[in-house]
Design a protein around this motif. Structure first.
Motif, PDB file in Angstrom:
ATOM      1  N   MET A  82       0.842  -1.182  -0.042  1.00 21.14           N
ATOM      2  CA  MET A  82      -0.194   0.109   0.040  1.00 21.14           C
ATOM      3  C   MET A  82       0.055   1.120   0.162  1.00 21.14           C
ATOM      4  SD  MET A  82      -2.838  -0.513   2.289  1.00 21.14           S
ATOM      5  CE  MET A  82      -4.253   0.273   1.844  1.00 21.14           C
ATOM      6  N   LEU A  83       2.087   1.769   0.528  1.00 22.29           N
ATOM      7  CA  LEU A  83       3.157   2.179   0.902  1.00 22.29           C
ATOM      8  C   LEU A  83       3.624   2.516  -0.621  1.00 22.29           C
ATOM      9  CD1 LEU A  83       5.021   2.121   4.010  1.00 22.29           C
ATOM     10  CD2 LEU A  83       3.216   4.285   3.330  1.00 22.29           C
ATOM     11  N   HIS A  84       4.293   1.525  -1.444  1.00 19.28           N
ATOM     12  CA  HIS A  84       4.052   1.953  -2.653  1.00 19.28           C
ATOM     13  C   HIS A  84       3.083   2.009  -3.571  1.00 19.28           C
ATOM     14  CE1 HIS A  84       6.584   0.611  -6.191  1.00 19.28           C
ATOM     15  NE2 HIS A  84       5.334  -0.400  -6.986  1.00 19.28           N
ATOM     16  N   GLU A  85       2.085   1.876  -4.093  1.00 17.95           N
ATOM     17  CA  GLU A  85       1.074   2.399  -4.140  1.00 17.95           C
ATOM     18  C   GLU A  85       0.194   3.788  -3.995  1.00 17.95           C
ATOM     19  OE1 GLU A  85      -2.155  -0.756  -3.923  1.00 17.95           O
ATOM     20  OE2 GLU A  85      -0.773  -2.376  -5.320  1.00 17.95           O
ATOM     21  N   LYS A  86       0.761   3.832  -3.009  1.00 18.84           N
ATOM     22  CA  LYS A  86       0.688   5.153  -2.276  1.00 18.84           C
ATOM     23  C   LYS A  86      -0.721   5.833  -1.847  1.00 18.84           C
ATOM     24  CE  LYS A  86       3.977   7.810  -5.591  1.00 18.84           C
ATOM     25  NZ  LYS A  86       5.353   7.477  -4.108  1.00 18.84           N
ATOM     26  N   LYS A  87      -1.138   4.092  -1.323  1.00 21.20           N
ATOM     27  CA  LYS A  87      -2.298   4.631  -0.501  1.00 21.20           C
ATOM     28  C   LYS A  87      -2.400   4.719   1.002  1.00 21.20           C
ATOM     29  CE  LYS A  87      -4.714   1.413  -4.112  1.00 21.20           C
ATOM     30  NZ  LYS A  87      -5.089  -0.733  -4.015  1.00 21.20           N
ATOM     31  N   THR A  88      -1.982   5.397   0.987  1.00 19.13           N
ATOM     32  CA  THR A  88      -1.759   6.679   2.511  1.00 19.13           C
ATOM     33  C   THR A  88      -2.762   6.913   3.243  1.00 19.13           C
ATOM     34  OG1 THR A  88      -0.933   8.581   1.818  1.00 19.13           O
ATOM     35  CG2 THR A  88       0.457   6.948   1.849  1.00 19.13           C
ATOM     36  N   THR A  89      -4.084   7.052   2.558  1.00 19.25           N
ATOM     37  CA  THR A  89      -5.275   7.201   3.318  1.00 19.25           C
ATOM     38  C   THR A  89      -6.650   5.979   3.992  1.00 19.25           C
ATOM     39  OG1 THR A  89      -5.085   9.625   2.299  1.00 19.25           O
ATOM     40  CG2 THR A  89      -7.566   8.412   3.224  1.00 19.25           C
ATOM     41  N   GLU A  90      -6.027   4.859   2.562  1.00 21.84           N
ATOM     42  CA  GLU A  90      -6.867   3.893   3.474  1.00 21.84           C
ATOM     43  C   GLU A  90      -5.941   3.110   4.271  1.00 21.84           C
ATOM     44  OE1 GLU A  90      -7.377   0.091   0.363  1.00 21.84           O
ATOM     45  OE2 GLU A  90      -7.480   1.447  -0.588  1.00 21.84           O
ATOM     46  N   LEU A  91      -4.606   3.034   4.449  1.00 15.72           N
ATOM     47  CA  LEU A  91      -3.717   2.514   4.799  1.00 15.72           C
ATOM     48  C   LEU A  91      -3.578   3.003   5.807  1.00 15.72           C
ATOM     49  CD1 LEU A  91      -1.252   0.262   5.649  1.00 15.72           C
ATOM     50  CD2 LEU A  91       0.106   2.269   4.686  1.00 15.72           C
ATOM     51  N   GLY A  92      -3.622   4.309   6.519  1.00 17.89           N
ATOM     52  CA  GLY A  92      -4.102   4.949   7.613  1.00 17.89           C
ATOM     53  C   GLY A  92      -5.227   4.104   7.995  1.00 17.89           C
ATOM     54  N   ASP A  93      -6.216   3.808   7.808  1.00 21.22           N
ATOM     55  CA  ASP A  93      -7.753   3.498   8.034  1.00 21.22           C
ATOM     56  C   ASP A  93      -7.570   2.848   8.416  1.00 21.22           C
ATOM     57  OD1 ASP A  93      -7.998   6.745   7.226  1.00 21.22           O
ATOM     58  OD2 ASP A  93      -9.421   6.135   5.912  1.00 21.22           O
ATOM     59  N   PHE A  94      -6.768   1.652   7.898  1.00 17.62           N
ATOM     60  CA  PHE A  94      -6.688   0.497   8.122  1.00 17.62           C
ATOM     61  C   PHE A  94      -5.671  -0.061   9.105  1.00 17.62           C
ATOM     62  CE2 PHE A  94      -3.669  -2.972   7.983  1.00 17.62           C
ATOM     63  CZ  PHE A  94      -4.904  -4.226   8.288  1.00 17.62           C
ATOM     64  N   LEU A  95      -5.059   0.879   9.587  1.00 15.27           N
ATOM     65  CA  LEU A  95      -4.274   0.772  11.149  1.00 15.27           C
ATOM     66  C   LEU A  95      -4.922   1.573  12.274  1.00 15.27           C
ATOM     67  CD1 LEU A  95      -0.179   1.511   9.138  1.00 15.27           C
ATOM     68  CD2 LEU A  95      -1.276  -0.497   9.854  1.00 15.27           C
TER      69      LEU A  95
END
Length: 258
Positions: A235-248
């Motif tokens: 997800m970091l590689h795909e720059k999906k930071t908003t989605e990743l932050g919400d998941f974490l």
């Protein structure tokens, strides 16, 4: 003396510890601090930083590709540690390196560089328990924990020996294979993790294949937390930071009901 990493992992009794993995230098070393601060803000307990290596025997395809991207940037172990010396991250960092880069740098120099960073834990997946004295004497009188990995196939006698001297936390490998996103785990994994928790003086975290809130909830019933790697790297590689932050953030708020 209880080490900082153990204290941090154990500090929240109501929610599981969430440890995330990233590949140091994936996307360029200049982005490392930015990634660490983002993950810290997302509520994780600690961050594992992988060291790129040409023969990563424990890594699945996502992390292997991340390592190749970092190697293409000519990122080295020494460069990563030098960068971490100026990090402002407040949560513990963990270095995950195969033994070869550490030998190449030199164990005394490696540990000396670690002391100048927020690194509080060390994982060396290809260093057997019987040979940990290659580095453990250098870590004595430091706040850096040498974290053991235990497998599903280890007999109880070996588990007892490894856990007896464990520092930081127990890295409980949940599959017989390499890292990577999975949909299913061994049917005996819950029993295995519960047994580890019953004999371990330090927290037990489940790693390899954890990639969903359902996985976090599952393991929160039988151990102290999880390590999430391939999903974070991808997800970091795909720059999906908003989605990743919400998941974490959601993962960090799962309730422990042991």
């Amino acid at each position: 003396m209880t080490k900082t990493l153990t204290e941090k992992i154990s500090s929240n009794k109501e929610h599981p510890a969430i440890v995330t993995y990233i590949m140091g230098g994936d996307g360029g070393l200049d982005h490392l601090e930015e990634q660490l601060l983002f993950l810290e803000k997302s509520g994780v307990s600690a961050i594992e930083i992988g060291i790129p290596f040409s023969d990563p025997v424990a890594d699945g395809p996502v992390i292997q590709l991340a390592g190749l991207r970092a190697l293409k940037e000519q990122v080295s172990l020494e460069q990563i540690l030098t960068k971490l010396a100026s990090s402002t991250v407040q949560i513990p960092l963990i270095i995950m390196s195969y033994i070869n880069p550490i030998f190449h740098l030199g164990i005394p120099k490696f540990v000396e560089l670690l002391k100048n960073t927020p690194v509080k834990g060390l994982i060396i997946p290809d260093l057997p328990y019987e040979h940990q004295n290659l580095i453990s004497p250098e870590l004595e009188r430091t706040d850096i924990a040498l974290i053991p990995l235990v497998s599903l196939t280890s007999p109880k006698e070996r588990l007892a020996e490894i856990t007896k001297h464990a520092e930081g936390f127990i890295y409980a490998v949940t599959v017989n294979g390499t890292t990577g996103v999975r949909s299913e785990f061994d049917t005996h994994i819950d029993t295995h993790l519960a047994y580890l928790k019953s004999i371990s003086p330090v927290p037990v975290l489940a790693g390899f294949g954890v990639s969903s809130i359902e996985h976090v909830e599952k393991f929160a019933h039988v151990c102290d937390g999880v390590i999430i790697g391939s999903k974070v790297v991808q997800m970091l590689h795909e720059k999906k930071t908003t989605e990743l932050g919400d998941f974490l953030k959601k993962a960090a708020n799962v309730r422990i009901e042991i």
